[in-house]
Design an enzyme around this catalytic site. Structure first.
Site, PDB file in Angstrom:
ATOM      1  N   GLY A 200       0.792  -1.219   0.000  1.00  0.00           N
ATOM      2  CA  GLY A 200       0.000   0.000   0.000  1.00  0.00           C
ATOM      3  C   GLY A 200       0.823   1.266   0.000  1.00  0.00           C
ATOM      4  O   GLY A 200       1.947   1.286  -0.513  1.00  0.00           O
ATOM      5  N   GLU A 225      -6.040  -7.559  -6.560  1.00  0.00           N
ATOM      6  CA  GLU A 225      -5.745  -7.328  -5.154  1.00  0.00           C
ATOM      7  C   GLU A 225      -4.499  -6.447  -5.083  1.00  0.00           C
ATOM      8  O   GLU A 225      -3.443  -6.815  -5.620  1.00  0.00           O
ATOM      9  CB  GLU A 225      -5.486  -8.687  -4.489  1.00  0.00           C
ATOM     10  CG  GLU A 225      -6.008  -8.790  -3.079  1.00  0.00           C
ATOM     11  CD  GLU A 225      -5.761 -10.203  -2.556  1.00  0.00           C
ATOM     12  OE1 GLU A 225      -5.597 -10.340  -1.344  1.00  0.00           O
ATOM     13  OE2 GLU A 225      -5.692 -11.149  -3.372  1.00  0.00           O
ATOM     14  N   LEU A 226      -4.581  -5.312  -4.437  1.00  0.00           N
ATOM     15  CA  LEU A 226      -3.495  -4.332  -4.453  1.00  0.00           C
ATOM     16  C   LEU A 226      -2.159  -4.915  -3.963  1.00  0.00           C
ATOM     17  O   LEU A 226      -2.075  -5.446  -2.866  1.00  0.00           O
ATOM     18  CB  LEU A 226      -3.884  -3.136  -3.570  1.00  0.00           C
ATOM     19  CG  LEU A 226      -2.861  -1.999  -3.525  1.00  0.00           C
ATOM     20  CD1 LEU A 226      -2.676  -1.370  -4.891  1.00  0.00           C
ATOM     21  CD2 LEU A 226      -3.276  -0.961  -2.493  1.00  0.00           C
ATOM     22  N   ASP A 227      -1.147  -4.809  -4.795  1.00  0.00           N
ATOM     23  CA  ASP A 227       0.215  -5.218  -4.437  1.00  0.00           C
ATOM     24  C   ASP A 227       0.320  -6.694  -4.058  1.00  0.00           C
ATOM     25  O   ASP A 227       1.199  -7.097  -3.291  1.00  0.00           O
ATOM     26  CB  ASP A 227       0.769  -4.359  -3.285  1.00  0.00           C
ATOM     27  CG  ASP A 227       0.922  -2.906  -3.697  1.00  0.00           C
ATOM     28  OD1 ASP A 227       1.121  -2.654  -4.901  1.00  0.00           O
ATOM     29  OD2 ASP A 227       0.852  -2.025  -2.834  1.00  0.00           O
ATOM     30  N   MET A 228      -0.579  -7.504  -4.584  1.00  0.00           N
ATOM     31  CA  MET A 228      -0.569  -8.925  -4.244  1.00  0.00           C
ATOM     32  C   MET A 228      -0.362  -9.811  -5.467  1.00  0.00           C
ATOM     33  O   MET A 228      -0.426 -11.031  -5.372  1.00  0.00           O
ATOM     34  CB  MET A 228      -1.889  -9.296  -3.555  1.00  0.00           C
ATOM     35  CG  MET A 228      -1.977  -8.834  -2.123  1.00  0.00           C
ATOM     36  SD  MET A 228      -0.744  -9.612  -1.060  1.00  0.00           S
ATOM     37  CE  MET A 228      -1.570 -11.210  -0.781  1.00  0.00           C
TER      38      MET A 228
END
Lengths: 283, 283, 283, 283
Positions: A200, A225-228
């Site tokens: 994040g 999915e953010l940064d995943m």
């Protein structure tokens, strides 16, 4: 010499290598490099074959047909790409320009085997830089109210321009599903933190607060999915208590360049297979 | 030459350096190295001064008294340690022996400026290794029912043996508050993961599942929150998709050695100050 | 699964890969990994094939015969080795023990796929260490008057013990041709300097005098020219002006361990081909 | 806060630190960082003191006078520089632009505390790049017949432009004594090899021929002996047998950037003292 890359994945079974090599041999394709990988947890098999296709004894289409037939018969996924058909790359940037410069310079030096087709930005600031390197620049303003709309404009542009894959060179925006779903496992993002820690916003500030002694950067495929998304490359460098979060930002630039440019190189060379959220990267 | 280290911390204010240097100069202590650090967030000041004390013109006690007086007058925390008074180290191990060997060998080579007073283990396995290096070995069995009791036995032993600090060389046990509170910021643990990612059990397996491209190790002071104590050192090494979790375990050993031994060296040399969960480590 | 490694080298020509793969396929040998290399300067071709030999449909000898026939027909050099026939390693040491410990420990952890058959030393000092690890220790005194004689004793011992290759773990002696010629490209030496700079004696002192900012270590096959044999692995670490030559010696130990142990691993796994004074090391 | 750096060197003697600190204290200069070094071989002493000069109780000139008096009395060399008087840097380039870009970009990001006054080149090619960054560009043609003349033109330009130091960003020319003697220990060169190995032309080709497993880059002060000046920074990266000399050239660019930019940073911050052909670099 012209070369091609064949990638195969399927549940592991005997003889698959021999059968595929036979097809290549029949077409006078000379194997240059062959790598395999097996996921022990679920017995999945992966193969990467690079071959010289300059003296094929048949049309490329015929080779493709034979692979298609065989894959349907014995069941495997495959992709085939020819080096002389360069992939077209779109770069997305915001205001930070270091990753952009690294991509443009490495391309100029002949290290990136792609066509840099265009640059998209939510700001007008880097237009002069794009022009200095002779790359078309598209300013697509983007704010919290028009995100879907902006991403749709980008997708339309990318489709029109036959874009193959996308590098987010510190684009600093959270993409909507419109863009992500249009290019699954084809959008490379760089996160300025050592994932999975420090997801994040403001990862260097998170790293500072935790008192880490190494900071990192991670390139990965963007997913919903953010940064995943699946990690492609990671680099760390040493810091000390004397580094403020701003010092880390400074120190981080070269790392961000490296992980993004490495990821673009690997994708351009068809060396990556994504499987269950992880990347298999042939060397 | 005999040297000493003075460490000072206090809210930042003018003149503190001059006042402290004056005391040292008055006692004929020759400054060898002086480093400072300032935490900008809350204006806290830290100083490390290493000085030659071989030609002091007074008793060490007198120097200590003058520092004490001054600290009470103007308000600062301080510690003073003399290099000729070696710290006594206890090593705690379980069955894995690589970190133990690294400490014993580096000590043998004169790289660790400590006395290795004793080794404690919850298993008898490494007794022969301890004997090979001539270090007393204490087997203190430990299971989930006697953890407080076992830790109390260890604390009693450490107190009796005048232990200054403790290295958990892959001890693989969660310490009870009995031990942690007896040696606050004096128990160095090595975690075989890149903290703050991959806390707790089987960090290499967590790293494998996430598909990271670098694995790490972290040494930190043990506190009451598992794997959350102040970080002292971190190292990473590159892995690929071809590494199984077991391969990572193998690759990780050298890293674990490095971060633990580096941490023991830094602590032994009085180069560490802990402040608000982070370590300030003078170089 | 049992595996084998086939290495081939010859002037480059079409079809060699196909012909070799055909032989393997005919014998039901399943290819696991295949790597190739081509020296552009003189068009020399090299191939490394690792295959599963657990379900061969013929005797190993038959496979060997077929390779022999083919090699005579079309002209290539080849070696074939089976993983279940472990190589026998002899370690030569003097008084420094760090490289010895690293080899013994990594072997204990299952990282070195060899039998450590024996240790030879020109000093009696490390006998207790050899015994601690259960490895036979032979003290062969050596001075400037008996060097040929001592090396002959060593060669006789190695032949009797069916030694496959030798690691000079900081042996600190210049070997005579008697030993070198008996084991061409099978004696691995570690030089505590970054070759080709700093050959010969006291390399760290040479590095200090030059004021380098990195020091290095190099493992290489010993040949008759001192410190000039084919390089296998190199590592560097950062130093500063504050490092004395003695500090560099200290800092160098971990590097020396790494380059020697890496070289032994690569040799044990049959991943090295020597060509014109350089090593080709498959990964 | 405004800061200043005082550097001192002299034969080691007692009390020098105290005397210098006293002068600073008398002028209300608050010490921020103090580092010392002692060359054991010839008992030479070096000191670096960084101090806050924003609340000096006297003119800077008076502080300088007091240092001058003291240095004449007890005998030491000293330099004093104020951070608010930025050094003026000249960059010399040929046709390769990667080091130039790295300096220009890092300067733009605020990492290089200098004024980039001008760029000199023996070719017109990089004029557009200079203009893109708003830096004056001077084309001074240079061939084997006019080298002295060209260097004299450069020296005249540098003097007129009050240049403090010079970065040869892959200038690819051997400087004449005219230029070297005009800026002793003020011309920073980057050599694309790991000195002292691989001096002179085509170092990557030399490295390839030798079969090294690491390639390096070195920044150093230019002196009259080619590639033999005091080393400032060095970096290495791993290569394999599969790297052609051209691949090494490609891989080398990022290293060359790092060692040159690091050297320029250190020189700009007055952290370097040259002594007997080696550099002492405070951290």
């Amino acid at each position: 010499m012209s070369s091609a890359v064949l990638k195969i994945s399927c549940p592991d079974r005997k003889g698959i290598v021999a059968e595929v090599c036979q097809i290549l041999a029949d077409c006078s394709a000379n194997i240059i490099d062959a790598q395999q990988h097996r996921e022990d947890l679920d017995s999945q098999f992966f193969m990467y074959v690079k071959f010289d296709c300059s003296e094929l004894n048949c049309e490329r289409e015929l080779l493709e047909n034979r692979l298609k037939e065989k894959s349907e018969l014995i069941g495997f996924n495959w992709t085939l790409s020819f080096k002389d058909q360069k992939k077209r790359l779109a770069i997305m940037v915001s205001k930070y320009d270091h990753c952009l410069y690294d991509l443009l310079l490495k391309h100029k030096y002949g290290e990136l085997d792609v066509d840099i087709a265009l640059i998209v930005s939510n700001h007008p600031d880097l237009k002069a830089t794009a022009e200095h390197f002779g790359v078309p620049y598209f300013h697509i303003p983007r704010n919290k109210d028009n995100r879907e709309q902006a991403d749709q404009i980008a997708v339309d542009l990318f489709k029109e321009q036959k874009i193959d894959f996308i590098a987010m060179a510190r684009y600093m925006q959270i993409l909507t599903p419109i863009l992500i779903q249009a290019y699954p496992n084809k959008i490379i993002n760089v996160h300025h933190g050592f994932l999975p820690a420090f997801k994040g916003a403001k990862p260097y500030h998170q790293a500072y607060a935790k008192g880490v002694k190494l900071i990192g950067s991670t390139s990965h495929y963007a997913n919903e999915e953010l940064d995943m998304g699946p990690i492609i490359d990671q680099v760390t460098v040493r810091v000390s208590h004397a580094y403020s979060a701003d010092d880390m930002v400074r120190k981080g630039r070269d790392m961000e360049n490296r992980v993004l440019t490495n990821a673009v190189k690997a994708h351009a060379a068809d060396r990556i297979i994504v499987y269950k959220g992880r990347t298999i990267i042939f060397s």
